[in-house]
Design an enzyme around this catalytic site. Structure first.
Site: not given
Ligand code: BG6
Length: 520
Positions: A67, A201-202, A264, A360
């Site tokens: 934006r 999904d990383h 995840h 967390k």
């Molecule tokens: C993200 C979450 O998808 O994954 C975060 O939104 C989390 O809250 C993170 O901290 C964890 O990913 P990684 O790769 O740091 O384990």
């Protein structure tokens, strides 16, 4: 515990393919939400790593869209992000050329009238650089903008152009419950075909996650014992020491179950539990994953636990409780810890419990899968071991360390030398990624971005998978929403989560494994 190291020989590494055969065609990557953290910290460094590895076409171009009117500042800011988060030297000879191919376009995502201008700008760049009509749209915005962006791309004819290949990558969260995920899928499929859609999904970009499949299916000795006959139970832990990092408004609506477990952790579960696919292509792999999720019966609320951290000590530092975090309701009922016990009702897994947890501000940062095997039918050395230095014989344990200390360890019993009796102590055979292959600065997005550019959906979620997972977790979220948690906060920051989570396993005569991380 004794540890035996295993590593690859340096000469083996010279055989590793460079990936040179996998260079995508020229095109423009358009990142919506480009002024956010993800672009600077993860996407840009990952793209530059691909550039360094020679995996991007020479005229590959990136256009950031957001934006704010940013102009030239944007490329400079991305340059700084690459250096800071990509472990890249500011003097890297490829950096100037790469940054020179980054530009910026200011647009209000929900303002339909602005998209004709974006289209014209992309066409102009493409013409100037001789790129052609390929476009990859990356949606890294707040989730409420996914639908308007998709609709506007469709309306402007940018989703199904006459020429060129167009794909869309959609970041998480993909919906916040079953209905919203279905609705988003409907909106997406009104504009894009499923083979154009990359739900990211990383976790699937992490080498250690992909290695689960290699470990299971490229080796002959594990699969025969990978079932209910030999495995007692599995635990999957995604523990973070971090808190919510200033993301109060997002996290208040998300919570640990939505944020990490539903996506995840369930991805990890599918990789350890799936049947061998008939090939490593997108359809075959995704079909097997979906079969695992479908075989999970509804999870009773009694088999779930939620927690919220109070103040405490993490890595020796005093930290605030969740309710004292910025922009968090001081009486918040949002969970920062979630655990579930589930089963997979199929031939391979019937009767084997899977315990999953994510939290967390836990004691240690560790994402691990531990697979505990059954004891042998007759414990020949039981009495002698009990009298020995290590006590009772421990079952075999296979630990897959997703992060940090990436690796795999196998615990087995060994005779303690020089004792006249057969005393048994556990030892570890340990494969350490870094020791074997060297340190990597990759953040996981390299693989996923490259796959998306190549049109390979193997490591991306199919719409069915997303909906099945929401179908599993929505009833739990609804039950939790109806009943306020009795005592929140219920764990100290820097601990292993709430006590009630231990009961989830104690009921079954088991316990969480809390000695996570590399041994020795
Ligand atoms: C993200 C979450 O998808 O994954 C975060 O939104 C989390 O809250 C993170 O901290 C964890 O990913 P990684 O790769 O740091 O384990």
């Amino acid at each position: 515990m004794t540890t035996i190291q295993m590593s690859v020989r340096p000469e083996d590494l010279s055989q590793v393919p460079t990936g040179a055969e996998r260079i995508p065609e020229a095109g423009i990557l358009v990142i919506f939400g480009a002024s956010g953290d993800l672009t600077k910290r993860k996407l840009m460094p990952a793209l530059f790593h691909l550039e360094q590895a020679g995996l991007l076409p020479g005229n590959f171009t990136i256009v950031g869209v957001a934006r704010r009117p940013l102009g030239g500042e944007f490329a400079a800011d991305m340059r700084q992000g690459i250096v800071e988060f990509g472990d890249v030297k500011a003097s890297d000879p490829k950096l100037d050329n790469f940054v020179g191919r980054i530009s910026y376009y200011a647009l209000k995502f929900d303002d339909a009238s602005g998209y004709a201008g974006l289209k014209a700008e992309l066409d102009r760049i493409a013409k100037e650089k001789g790129i052609g009509a390929n476009r990859l749209f990356y949606l890294a915005t707040a989730p409420e903008y996914f639908a308007p962006i998709i609709e506007n791309l469709g309306a402007e004819g940018m989703a199904q152009p006459e020429q060129g290949k167009v794909e869309v990558v959609i970041e998480k969260p993909f919906g916040h419950d079953l209905d919203s995920a279905r609705e988003l899928n409907r909106q997406v499929s009104a504009v894009f075909r499923e083979d154009q859609v990359f739900r990211i999904d990383h976790y699937l970009g992490k080498e250690t996650v992909q290695n689960i499949l290699v470990f299971r299916f490229a080796n002959g000795i594990f699969e025969p014992v990978w079932n209910r006959n030999y495995i007692d139970h599995m635990q999957i832990t995604a523990a973070e020491t971090l808190g919510i990092e200033g993301r109060g408004p997002f996290y208040e609506k998300a919570g640990a179950l939505r944020d990490v477990v539903q996506n995840h952790v369930m991805e990890l579960l599918s990789f350890v539990a799936m049947e061998p696919p008939s090939s490593f292509d997108a359809d075959a792999v995704r079909r097997e994953k979906v079969k695992v999720w479908r075989a999970i019966p509804p999870i009773p609320v009694l088999n779930t636990v939620r927690g919220q951290y109070g103040p405490g000590l993490v890595d020796g530092q005093r930290v605030a409780g969740y309710r004292d975090e910025e922009r968090v309701n001081p009486e918040s009922g949002t969970e920062t810890y979630a655990a579930v016990r589930l089963e997979i009702e199929n031939w391979r897994w019937a009767g084997v419990p899977f315990y999953l947890r994510a939290g967390k501000r836990m004691k240690k940062r560790a994402t691990e899968i531990s697979i505990q095997f059954k004891q042998p039918p007759l414990l020949l050395f039981k009495r002698m071991a009990a009298a020995g230095p290590c006590g009772e014989i421990q079952p075999n344990l296979l630990t897959i360390r997703i992060q940090p200390d990436e690796g795999i360890a196998l615990r087995f019993g060994a005779k303690v030398p020089t004792t006249p009796e057969m005393a048994v102590c556990p030892v570890n055979m340990d494969f350490d990624y870094e020791a074997a292959f060297g340190k990597s600065s990759a953040n996981g997005y390299e693989r996923l971005l490259l796959d998306a550019l190549l049109g390979d959906q193997t490591l991306f979620s199919h719409r069915d998978g997303v909906e099945i997972n929401w179908a599993l977790y929505t009833p739990i979220l609804q039950a939790w929403a109806k009943k306020e948690p009795e005592v929140f906060p219920n764990y100290f920051a820097g601990s292993w989560g709430p006590e009630c989570s231990d009961h989830l396993l104690e009921r079954d005569g088991r316990a969480w494994r809390n000695d996570l991380g590399r041994k020795g």
